[in-house]
Design an enzyme around this catalytic site. Structure first.
Site, PDB file in Angstrom:
ATOM      1  N   ASP A 133       0.036  -7.488   1.276  1.00  0.00           N
ATOM      2  CA  ASP A 133       0.476  -6.107   1.500  1.00  0.00           C
ATOM      3  C   ASP A 133       1.992  -5.990   1.669  1.00  0.00           C
ATOM      4  O   ASP A 133       2.476  -5.294   2.553  1.00  0.00           O
ATOM      5  CB  ASP A 133      -0.254  -5.500   2.702  1.00  0.00           C
ATOM      6  CG  ASP A 133      -0.112  -3.977   2.761  1.00  0.00           C
ATOM      7  OD1 ASP A 133       0.202  -3.363   1.722  1.00  0.00           O
ATOM      8  OD2 ASP A 133      -0.293  -3.408   3.843  1.00  0.00           O
ATOM      9  N   SER A 183       4.337   2.431   8.226  1.00  0.00           N
ATOM     10  CA  SER A 183       4.015   1.374   7.271  1.00  0.00           C
ATOM     11  C   SER A 183       5.239   0.979   6.453  1.00  0.00           C
ATOM     12  O   SER A 183       5.928   1.828   5.903  1.00  0.00           O
ATOM     13  CB  SER A 183       2.921   1.830   6.303  1.00  0.00           C
ATOM     14  OG  SER A 183       1.701   1.961   6.967  1.00  0.00           O
ATOM     15  N   HIS A 191       0.818  -1.221   0.000  1.00  0.00           N
ATOM     16  CA  HIS A 191       0.000   0.000   0.000  1.00  0.00           C
ATOM     17  C   HIS A 191       0.854   1.274   0.000  1.00  0.00           C
ATOM     18  O   HIS A 191       0.365   2.345  -0.323  1.00  0.00           O
ATOM     19  CB  HIS A 191      -1.019   0.007   1.153  1.00  0.00           C
ATOM     20  CG  HIS A 191      -0.470   0.295   2.507  1.00  0.00           C
ATOM     21  ND1 HIS A 191      -0.196  -0.692   3.430  1.00  0.00           N
ATOM     22  CD2 HIS A 191      -0.151   1.465   3.112  1.00  0.00           C
ATOM     23  CE1 HIS A 191       0.252  -0.141   4.545  1.00  0.00           C
ATOM     24  NE2 HIS A 191       0.296   1.171   4.375  1.00  0.00           N
TER      25      HIS A 191
END
Length: 148
Positions: free
Chosen positions: A35, A116, A4
């Site tokens: 992901d 992230s 992402h």
């Protein structure tokens, strides 16, 4: 890093924690279901820049409950590397995408936007990686529930 983070990117740049300079990265592989994305940097200066990172990163098997975790990243932007510490709270199946429930490791180290794709170390000094930061619980009823 996380898928992402790089999905739909026209260019991806990375930097080392001790350097302001950004280096162009290439996406070698991307797996949207879990992901994850694998990047590389072709510029040798990135790899020769110093000793601020362990020379060899290795992945550990599933960490034990209550074992320590350190998450590295740049939460909420920022120009300096942030490292938060916590423990493994739970190992369970979590929803990675609409198509998949996969193994996730719940931790109580703070994870925020900007973390992230950052590594979660079982042992930072020796470069032992337990996972990649990818999600946090944002309910108003919870605090410090993140997933790697």
């Amino acid at each position: 890093t996380n898928s992402h983070v790089v999905t739909n990117a026209t260019a991806v740049y990375v930097r080392r924690p001790s350097m302001a300079r950004k280096f162009k990265a290439e996406i070698l592989a991307e797996a949207k279901v879990c992901d994850l994305a694998l990047l590389t940097v072709l510029d040798d200066a990135f790899w020769a820049a110093g000793t601020d990172l362990p020379s060899d990163l290795t992945f550990v098997d599933e960490p034990d409950l209550q074992s320590p975790i350190s998450v590295a990243g740049y939460p909420v932007g920022g120009d300096s590397l942030s490292i938060t510490k916590g423990i493994v709270s739970r190992v369970t199946l979590v929803r990675y995408s609409a198509a998949a429930r996969l193994l996730g490791i719940q931790i109580d180290a703070a994870i925020n936007p900007g973390n992230s794709g950052g590594p979660a170390f079982a042992d930072m000094e020796t470069g032992k990686v337990a996972g990649v930061a990818f999600s946090k619980n944002v309910s108003s009823n919870t605090d410090n529930i993140g997933y790697i």
